[in-house]
Motif scaffolding. Structure first.
Motif, PDB file in Angstrom:
ATOM      1  N   GLU A   1      -5.644   4.187  19.664  1.00 36.03           N
ATOM      2  CA  GLU A   1      -6.229   5.423  19.243  1.00 36.03           C
ATOM      3  C   GLU A   1      -7.637   5.398  20.168  1.00 36.03           C
ATOM      4  O   GLU A   1      -8.438   4.704  19.886  1.00 36.03           O
ATOM      5  CB  GLU A   1      -6.689   5.564  17.793  1.00 36.03           C
ATOM      6  N   GLY A   2      -7.834   6.331  21.166  1.00 36.49           N
ATOM      7  CA  GLY A   2      -8.788   6.441  22.255  1.00 36.49           C
ATOM      8  C   GLY A   2      -9.059   5.145  22.779  1.00 36.49           C
ATOM      9  O   GLY A   2      -7.991   4.797  23.312  1.00 36.49           O
ATOM     10  N   THR A   3     -10.130   4.533  22.552  1.00 36.56           N
ATOM     11  CA  THR A   3     -10.120   3.047  23.428  1.00 36.56           C
ATOM     12  C   THR A   3      -9.807   2.077  22.614  1.00 36.56           C
ATOM     13  O   THR A   3     -10.096   0.687  22.777  1.00 36.56           O
ATOM     14  CB  THR A   3     -11.466   2.949  24.013  1.00 36.56           C
ATOM     15  N   THR A   4      -9.456   2.196  21.277  1.00 37.79           N
ATOM     16  CA  THR A   4      -9.100   1.074  20.380  1.00 37.79           C
ATOM     17  C   THR A   4      -7.497   0.572  20.395  1.00 37.79           C
ATOM     18  O   THR A   4      -6.844   1.184  20.465  1.00 37.79           O
ATOM     19  CB  THR A   4      -9.470   1.539  18.928  1.00 37.79           C
ATOM     20  N   PHE A   5      -7.320  -0.697  19.938  1.00 38.59           N
ATOM     21  CA  PHE A   5      -6.012  -1.162  19.864  1.00 38.59           C
ATOM     22  C   PHE A   5      -6.255  -2.345  18.800  1.00 38.59           C
ATOM     23  O   PHE A   5      -6.820  -3.075  18.841  1.00 38.59           O
ATOM     24  CB  PHE A   5      -5.756  -1.930  21.332  1.00 38.59           C
ATOM     25  N   ARG A   6      -4.877  -2.197  18.076  1.00 45.05           N
ATOM     26  CA  ARG A   6      -4.664  -3.087  16.932  1.00 45.05           C
ATOM     27  C   ARG A   6      -3.379  -3.415  16.635  1.00 45.05           C
ATOM     28  O   ARG A   6      -2.479  -2.348  16.824  1.00 45.05           O
ATOM     29  CB  ARG A   6      -5.516  -2.831  15.768  1.00 45.05           C
ATOM     30  N   LEU A   7      -2.925  -4.740  16.519  1.00 39.61           N
ATOM     31  CA  LEU A   7      -1.636  -5.080  16.218  1.00 39.61           C
ATOM     32  C   LEU A   7      -1.301  -4.966  14.800  1.00 39.61           C
ATOM     33  O   LEU A   7      -2.443  -5.383  13.698  1.00 39.61           O
ATOM     34  CB  LEU A   7      -1.256  -6.338  16.512  1.00 39.61           C
ATOM     35  N   GLN A   8      -0.264  -4.437  14.300  1.00 40.19           N
ATOM     36  CA  GLN A   8       0.017  -4.305  12.905  1.00 40.19           C
ATOM     37  C   GLN A   8       1.452  -4.667  12.716  1.00 40.19           C
ATOM     38  O   GLN A   8       2.459  -4.171  13.303  1.00 40.19           O
ATOM     39  CB  GLN A   8       0.029  -2.860  12.269  1.00 40.19           C
ATOM     40  N   ALA A   9       1.772  -5.763  11.742  1.00 40.71           N
ATOM     41  CA  ALA A   9       3.076  -6.285  11.746  1.00 40.71           C
ATOM     42  C   ALA A   9       3.945  -5.278  10.765  1.00 40.71           C
ATOM     43  O   ALA A   9       3.481  -4.808   9.868  1.00 40.71           O
ATOM     44  CB  ALA A   9       2.742  -7.552  10.739  1.00 40.71           C
ATOM     45  N   VAL A  10       5.079  -5.346  11.077  1.00 31.05           N
ATOM     46  CA  VAL A  10       6.082  -4.406  10.345  1.00 31.05           C
ATOM     47  C   VAL A  10       7.229  -5.302   9.860  1.00 31.05           C
ATOM     48  O   VAL A  10       7.822  -5.989  10.614  1.00 31.05           O
ATOM     49  CB  VAL A  10       6.530  -3.087  11.271  1.00 31.05           C
ATOM     50  N   GLU A  11       7.655  -4.936   8.616  1.00 32.17           N
ATOM     51  CA  GLU A  11       8.923  -5.546   8.080  1.00 32.17           C
ATOM     52  C   GLU A  11      10.209  -4.571   8.433  1.00 32.17           C
ATOM     53  O   GLU A  11      10.054  -3.636   7.519  1.00 32.17           O
ATOM     54  CB  GLU A  11       8.787  -5.984   6.701  1.00 32.17           C
ATOM     55  N   PRO A  12      10.901  -4.951   9.245  1.00 34.76           N
ATOM     56  CA  PRO A  12      12.127  -3.995   9.391  1.00 34.76           C
ATOM     57  C   PRO A  12      12.814  -3.955   8.156  1.00 34.76           C
ATOM     58  O   PRO A  12      13.108  -4.882   7.552  1.00 34.76           O
ATOM     59  CB  PRO A  12      13.094  -4.643  10.565  1.00 34.76           C
ATOM     60  N   VAL A  13      13.840  -2.687   8.153  1.00 38.59           N
ATOM     61  CA  VAL A  13      14.821  -2.539   6.973  1.00 38.59           C
ATOM     62  C   VAL A  13      15.845  -3.592   7.256  1.00 38.59           C
ATOM     63  O   VAL A  13      15.997  -3.829   8.369  1.00 38.59           O
ATOM     64  CB  VAL A  13      15.319  -1.111   7.022  1.00 38.59           C
ATOM     65  N   PRO A  14      16.428  -4.076   6.155  1.00 43.10           N
ATOM     66  CA  PRO A  14      17.675  -4.696   6.499  1.00 43.10           C
ATOM     67  C   PRO A  14      18.818  -4.108   7.291  1.00 43.10           C
ATOM     68  O   PRO A  14      18.942  -2.998   7.337  1.00 43.10           O
ATOM     69  CB  PRO A  14      18.302  -4.973   5.074  1.00 43.10           C
ATOM     70  N   GLU A  15      19.710  -5.197   7.949  1.00 40.13           N
ATOM     71  CA  GLU A  15      20.456  -4.379   8.724  1.00 40.13           C
ATOM     72  C   GLU A  15      21.544  -3.652   8.198  1.00 40.13           C
ATOM     73  O   GLU A  15      22.028  -2.532   8.881  1.00 40.13           O
ATOM     74  CB  GLU A  15      21.148  -5.604   9.746  1.00 40.13           C
ATOM     75  N   ALA A  16      21.997  -4.063   7.121  1.00 43.92           N
ATOM     76  CA  ALA A  16      22.832  -3.239   6.371  1.00 43.92           C
ATOM     77  C   ALA A  16      22.563  -1.896   6.327  1.00 43.92           C
ATOM     78  O   ALA A  16      23.117  -0.773   6.121  1.00 43.92           O
ATOM     79  CB  ALA A  16      23.355  -3.778   5.043  1.00 43.92           C
TER      80      ALA A  16
END
Length: 276
Positions: free
Chosen positions: A244-259
Protein backbone atom coordinates in the motif's frame (compact mmCIF):
# COMPACT_ATOMS: atom_id res chain seq x y z
CA UNK A 1 2.90 -32.16 -20.33
CA UNK A 2 5.64 -29.54 -20.37
CA UNK A 3 6.40 -27.79 -23.64
CA UNK A 4 9.76 -26.20 -24.46
CA UNK A 5 10.05 -23.43 -21.85
CA UNK A 6 10.75 -19.78 -22.48
CA UNK A 7 14.05 -18.43 -21.16
CA UNK A 8 14.03 -18.09 -17.39
CA UNK A 9 15.22 -14.49 -17.78
CA UNK A 10 11.97 -13.53 -19.51
CA UNK A 11 9.35 -11.87 -17.36
CA UNK A 12 5.80 -13.19 -17.21
CA UNK A 13 4.45 -10.68 -19.71
CA UNK A 14 7.06 -11.80 -22.25
CA UNK A 15 6.81 -15.52 -21.57
CA UNK A 16 3.04 -15.51 -21.79
CA UNK A 17 1.87 -19.07 -22.23
CA UNK A 18 5.18 -20.58 -23.27
CA UNK A 19 4.49 -23.40 -20.80
CA UNK A 20 1.53 -25.75 -20.91
CA UNK A 21 1.49 -27.71 -17.68
CA UNK A 22 -1.42 -29.91 -16.63
CA UNK A 23 -1.57 -31.88 -13.39
CA UNK A 24 -2.76 -34.49 -12.86
CA UNK A 25 -1.93 -35.69 -16.38
CA UNK A 26 -5.07 -35.57 -18.52
CA UNK A 27 -5.77 -34.14 -21.95
CA UNK A 28 -5.10 -30.40 -21.97
CA UNK A 29 -7.82 -28.13 -23.34
CA UNK A 30 -5.71 -27.24 -26.37
CA UNK A 31 -4.92 -30.85 -27.32
CA UNK A 32 -6.88 -32.52 -30.15
CA UNK A 33 -9.63 -34.93 -29.19
CA UNK A 34 -8.84 -38.60 -29.58
CA UNK A 35 -10.94 -40.93 -31.68
CA UNK A 36 -14.14 -41.84 -29.90
CA UNK A 37 -13.72 -39.15 -27.28
CA UNK A 38 -16.80 -37.11 -26.41
CA UNK A 39 -16.78 -33.60 -27.87
CA UNK A 40 -17.30 -31.82 -24.57
CA UNK A 41 -16.95 -28.10 -23.96
CA UNK A 42 -14.01 -27.38 -21.72
CA UNK A 43 -14.50 -24.39 -19.44
CA UNK A 44 -11.18 -23.02 -18.30
CA UNK A 45 -11.37 -21.44 -14.88
CA UNK A 46 -9.06 -19.19 -12.91
CA UNK A 47 -9.19 -18.13 -9.30
CA UNK A 48 -10.54 -14.78 -10.49
CA UNK A 49 -13.51 -16.48 -12.14
CA UNK A 50 -14.06 -18.81 -9.18
CA UNK A 51 -14.13 -15.88 -6.75
CA UNK A 52 -16.45 -13.91 -9.02
CA UNK A 53 -18.91 -16.78 -9.25
CA UNK A 54 -18.96 -17.31 -5.49
CA UNK A 55 -19.65 -13.61 -4.94
CA UNK A 56 -22.29 -13.24 -7.66
CA UNK A 57 -23.15 -16.32 -9.73
CA UNK A 58 -25.48 -14.49 -12.11
CA UNK A 59 -22.88 -11.85 -13.02
CA UNK A 60 -20.20 -14.52 -13.54
CA UNK A 61 -22.46 -16.55 -15.84
CA UNK A 62 -23.49 -13.43 -17.77
CA UNK A 63 -19.90 -12.27 -18.26
CA UNK A 64 -18.76 -15.71 -19.35
CA UNK A 65 -21.65 -16.22 -21.76
CA UNK A 66 -20.88 -12.90 -23.47
CA UNK A 67 -17.13 -13.45 -23.37
CA UNK A 68 -16.57 -10.16 -21.57
CA UNK A 69 -12.97 -9.37 -20.61
CA UNK A 70 -11.84 -9.80 -17.02
CA UNK A 71 -10.35 -6.88 -15.12
CA UNK A 72 -6.60 -6.94 -14.80
CA UNK A 73 -6.09 -9.41 -17.61
CA UNK A 74 -4.93 -7.15 -20.46
CA UNK A 75 -1.27 -8.15 -20.37
CA UNK A 76 -1.92 -11.82 -19.68
CA UNK A 77 -4.55 -12.07 -22.42
CA UNK A 78 -2.33 -10.34 -24.98
CA UNK A 79 0.24 -13.12 -24.84
CA UNK A 80 -2.04 -16.16 -25.23
CA UNK A 81 -1.21 -18.60 -28.00
CA UNK A 82 -3.64 -19.34 -30.80
CA UNK A 83 -4.60 -22.68 -29.24
CA UNK A 84 -5.38 -21.08 -25.90
CA UNK A 85 -7.56 -18.45 -27.56
CA UNK A 86 -9.99 -21.26 -28.43
CA UNK A 87 -10.57 -21.81 -24.73
CA UNK A 88 -12.80 -19.53 -22.67
CA UNK A 89 -10.32 -16.91 -21.40
CA UNK A 90 -9.73 -17.06 -17.68
CA UNK A 91 -6.46 -15.21 -17.35
CA UNK A 92 -7.31 -12.21 -15.24
CA UNK A 93 -5.34 -11.36 -12.18
CA UNK A 94 -7.20 -12.45 -9.01
CA UNK A 95 -9.17 -9.97 -6.88
CA UNK A 96 -6.85 -7.65 -4.97
CA UNK A 97 -3.85 -8.68 -7.07
CA UNK A 98 -1.13 -6.10 -7.55
CA UNK A 99 -1.65 -6.15 -11.33
CA UNK A 100 -5.15 -4.78 -10.81
CA UNK A 101 -3.74 -1.55 -9.33
CA UNK A 102 -3.52 0.09 -12.75
CA UNK A 103 -0.25 0.90 -14.46
CA UNK A 104 1.43 1.41 -11.08
CA UNK A 105 0.61 -2.17 -10.11
CA UNK A 106 1.58 -3.66 -13.47
CA UNK A 107 4.95 -1.91 -13.47
CA UNK A 108 5.72 -2.76 -9.84
CA UNK A 109 4.76 -6.40 -10.35
CA UNK A 110 7.12 -6.70 -13.32
CA UNK A 111 9.89 -4.93 -11.38
CA UNK A 112 9.45 -7.52 -8.62
CA UNK A 113 9.80 -10.30 -11.21
CA UNK A 114 13.04 -8.77 -12.48
CA UNK A 115 14.42 -8.36 -8.96
CA UNK A 116 13.50 -11.92 -7.95
CA UNK A 117 15.02 -13.26 -11.18
CA UNK A 118 18.32 -11.60 -10.37
CA UNK A 119 18.18 -13.01 -6.85
CA UNK A 120 17.58 -16.53 -8.18
CA UNK A 121 20.41 -16.26 -10.69
CA UNK A 122 22.67 -14.67 -8.05
CA UNK A 123 23.14 -11.64 -10.27
CA UNK A 124 24.16 -8.38 -8.65
CA UNK A 125 21.04 -6.55 -7.54
CA UNK A 126 20.17 -3.25 -9.19
CA UNK A 127 18.56 -0.26 -7.55
CA UNK A 128 14.79 -0.14 -7.16
CA UNK A 129 14.76 2.76 -9.62
CA UNK A 130 16.61 0.72 -12.26
CA UNK A 131 14.22 -2.23 -11.88
CA UNK A 132 11.22 0.06 -12.22
CA UNK A 133 12.58 1.76 -15.34
CA UNK A 134 13.16 -1.63 -16.96
CA UNK A 135 9.67 -2.73 -15.96
CA UNK A 136 8.14 0.42 -17.46
CA UNK A 137 9.93 -0.28 -20.71
CA UNK A 138 8.75 -3.88 -20.84
CA UNK A 139 5.12 -3.23 -19.91
CA UNK A 140 4.89 0.13 -21.69
CA UNK A 141 3.15 1.44 -18.59
CA UNK A 142 2.97 5.17 -17.87
CA UNK A 143 2.15 5.70 -14.19
CA UNK A 144 2.15 9.19 -12.74
CA UNK A 145 5.25 10.71 -11.15
CA UNK A 146 3.74 10.14 -7.71
CA UNK A 147 3.01 6.51 -8.54
CA UNK A 148 6.60 6.02 -9.72
CA UNK A 149 7.88 7.32 -6.39
CA UNK A 150 5.49 5.01 -4.53
CA UNK A 151 6.57 2.01 -6.62
CA UNK A 152 10.26 2.70 -5.97
CA UNK A 153 9.60 3.10 -2.25
CA UNK A 154 7.58 -0.13 -2.09
CA UNK A 155 10.22 -2.05 -4.06
CA UNK A 156 12.96 -0.81 -1.73
CA UNK A 157 10.96 -2.03 1.27
CA UNK A 158 10.39 -5.42 -0.34
CA UNK A 159 14.05 -5.79 -1.32
CA UNK A 160 15.02 -5.09 2.27
CA UNK A 161 12.33 -7.34 3.82
CA UNK A 162 13.13 -10.31 1.56
CA UNK A 163 16.87 -9.78 1.19
CA UNK A 164 17.69 -13.18 2.70
CA UNK A 165 15.05 -15.11 0.76
CA UNK A 166 16.05 -17.54 -2.00
CA UNK A 167 13.59 -17.41 -4.93
CA UNK A 168 12.77 -20.76 -6.56
CA UNK A 169 9.75 -20.02 -8.79
CA UNK A 170 8.77 -16.63 -10.21
CA UNK A 171 5.40 -16.08 -11.92
CA UNK A 172 5.24 -19.83 -12.47
CA UNK A 173 2.30 -20.91 -14.67
CA UNK A 174 0.11 -23.89 -13.85
CA UNK A 175 -2.95 -25.76 -15.02
CA UNK A 176 -4.70 -28.19 -12.69
CA UNK A 177 -7.45 -30.59 -13.73
CA UNK A 178 -10.13 -31.00 -11.05
CA UNK A 179 -12.45 -33.06 -13.24
CA UNK A 180 -13.05 -36.72 -13.94
CA UNK A 181 -11.77 -38.70 -16.91
CA UNK A 182 -13.42 -37.28 -20.03
CA UNK A 183 -14.83 -34.29 -18.15
CA UNK A 184 -11.90 -31.95 -17.46
CA UNK A 185 -12.27 -29.00 -15.13
CA UNK A 186 -9.16 -26.96 -15.82
CA UNK A 187 -8.01 -24.21 -13.48
CA UNK A 188 -5.11 -22.00 -14.53
CA UNK A 189 -3.01 -19.44 -12.73
CA UNK A 190 0.43 -18.10 -11.86
CA UNK A 191 2.43 -18.37 -8.65
CA UNK A 192 3.88 -14.94 -7.86
CA UNK A 193 6.79 -16.24 -5.83
CA UNK A 194 7.90 -19.50 -4.24
CA UNK A 195 11.05 -19.09 -2.16
CA UNK A 196 13.00 -20.27 0.86
CA UNK A 197 12.80 -17.72 3.65
CA UNK A 198 15.62 -16.81 6.04
CA UNK A 199 14.71 -19.86 8.17
CA UNK A 200 14.91 -22.22 5.19
CA UNK A 201 11.15 -22.75 5.02
CA UNK A 202 9.42 -23.10 1.66
CA UNK A 203 7.11 -20.11 1.28
CA UNK A 204 4.38 -19.23 -1.18
CA UNK A 205 3.98 -15.46 -1.52
CA UNK A 206 1.25 -13.62 -3.41
CA UNK A 207 1.47 -9.84 -3.79
CA UNK A 208 -1.68 -7.87 -3.01
CA UNK A 209 -2.61 -4.21 -3.20
CA UNK A 210 -6.03 -4.55 -1.61
CA UNK A 211 -7.10 -5.27 1.95
CA UNK A 212 -6.97 -8.83 3.33
CA UNK A 213 -9.99 -10.87 2.22
CA UNK A 214 -11.37 -14.31 3.05
CA UNK A 215 -10.86 -15.24 -0.62
CA UNK A 216 -7.13 -15.40 0.01
CA UNK A 217 -7.49 -18.64 1.98
CA UNK A 218 -9.07 -20.32 -1.06
CA UNK A 219 -6.61 -18.78 -3.51
CA UNK A 220 -3.54 -19.89 -1.57
CA UNK A 221 -5.00 -23.38 -1.14
CA UNK A 222 -5.20 -23.58 -4.93
CA UNK A 223 -1.68 -22.20 -5.38
CA UNK A 224 -0.25 -24.47 -2.70
CA UNK A 225 -1.74 -27.48 -4.48
CA UNK A 226 -0.28 -26.27 -7.79
CA UNK A 227 3.17 -25.90 -6.24
CA UNK A 228 3.00 -29.51 -5.05
CA UNK A 229 1.38 -31.19 -8.06
CA UNK A 230 3.02 -29.24 -10.87
CA UNK A 231 6.40 -28.34 -9.41
CA UNK A 232 6.87 -30.94 -6.68
CA UNK A 233 7.33 -28.33 -3.93
CA UNK A 234 5.69 -28.87 -0.54
CA UNK A 235 4.85 -25.39 0.73
CA UNK A 236 5.36 -24.79 4.45
CA UNK A 237 4.16 -21.19 4.75
CA UNK A 238 1.51 -19.30 2.76
CA UNK A 239 1.79 -15.53 2.80
CA UNK A 240 0.19 -12.42 1.36
CA UNK A 241 2.53 -9.51 0.66
CA UNK A 242 0.39 -6.43 1.32
CA UNK A 243 1.54 -3.38 -0.66
CA UNK A 244 0.00 0.00 0.00
CA UNK A 245 1.77 3.09 -1.24
CA UNK A 246 5.39 2.68 -0.15
CA UNK A 247 4.59 0.21 2.65
CA UNK A 248 4.93 -3.58 2.61
CA UNK A 249 4.08 -6.23 5.15
CA UNK A 250 3.87 -10.00 5.19
CA UNK A 251 0.69 -11.63 6.44
CA UNK A 252 0.39 -15.37 7.07
CA UNK A 253 -2.70 -17.06 5.61
CA UNK A 254 -4.10 -20.47 6.55
CA UNK A 255 -5.37 -22.08 3.30
CA UNK A 256 -8.70 -23.90 3.30
CA UNK A 257 -8.49 -27.72 3.34
CA UNK A 258 -7.91 -29.37 -0.04
CA UNK A 259 -11.24 -31.21 0.14
CA UNK A 260 -13.06 -27.89 0.50
CA UNK A 261 -11.06 -26.41 -2.38
CA UNK A 262 -12.05 -29.25 -4.69
CA UNK A 263 -15.70 -29.13 -3.62
CA UNK A 264 -15.98 -25.39 -4.26
CA UNK A 265 -14.32 -25.61 -7.67
CA UNK A 266 -16.68 -28.40 -8.75
CA UNK A 267 -19.64 -26.34 -7.54
CA UNK A 268 -18.51 -23.36 -9.63
CA UNK A 269 -17.98 -25.56 -12.69
CA UNK A 270 -21.45 -27.09 -12.29
CA UNK A 271 -23.07 -23.69 -11.87
CA UNK A 272 -21.38 -22.22 -14.93
CA UNK A 273 -22.23 -25.27 -17.04
CA UNK A 274 -25.87 -25.02 -16.00
CA UNK A 275 -25.84 -21.22 -16.59
CA UNK A 276 -27.14 -20.58 -13.09
Amino acid sequence: SIDEPAPESATHYERGAAHSIVAPARRAASAPAQSGEDDRMVVQLSFSRIARYERCPRAAVYDMALGLPEAGGRHRRATRTADESAVEPADAAPPGALQNAGEYGQALHTALELWAGDRREKTAAKSASDYLEEALRRTQSQPSVEQRHQAIGALERIQNELQRWEPLLIEAPFTLDFGEEGEPVLVTGFLDLVAKDDEGKLCLLDYKSGDPHEDHALQLALYRLAARQVYGIAIERCLIGQIEGTTFRLQAVEPVPEAQLRERIRAVRSGLAARE
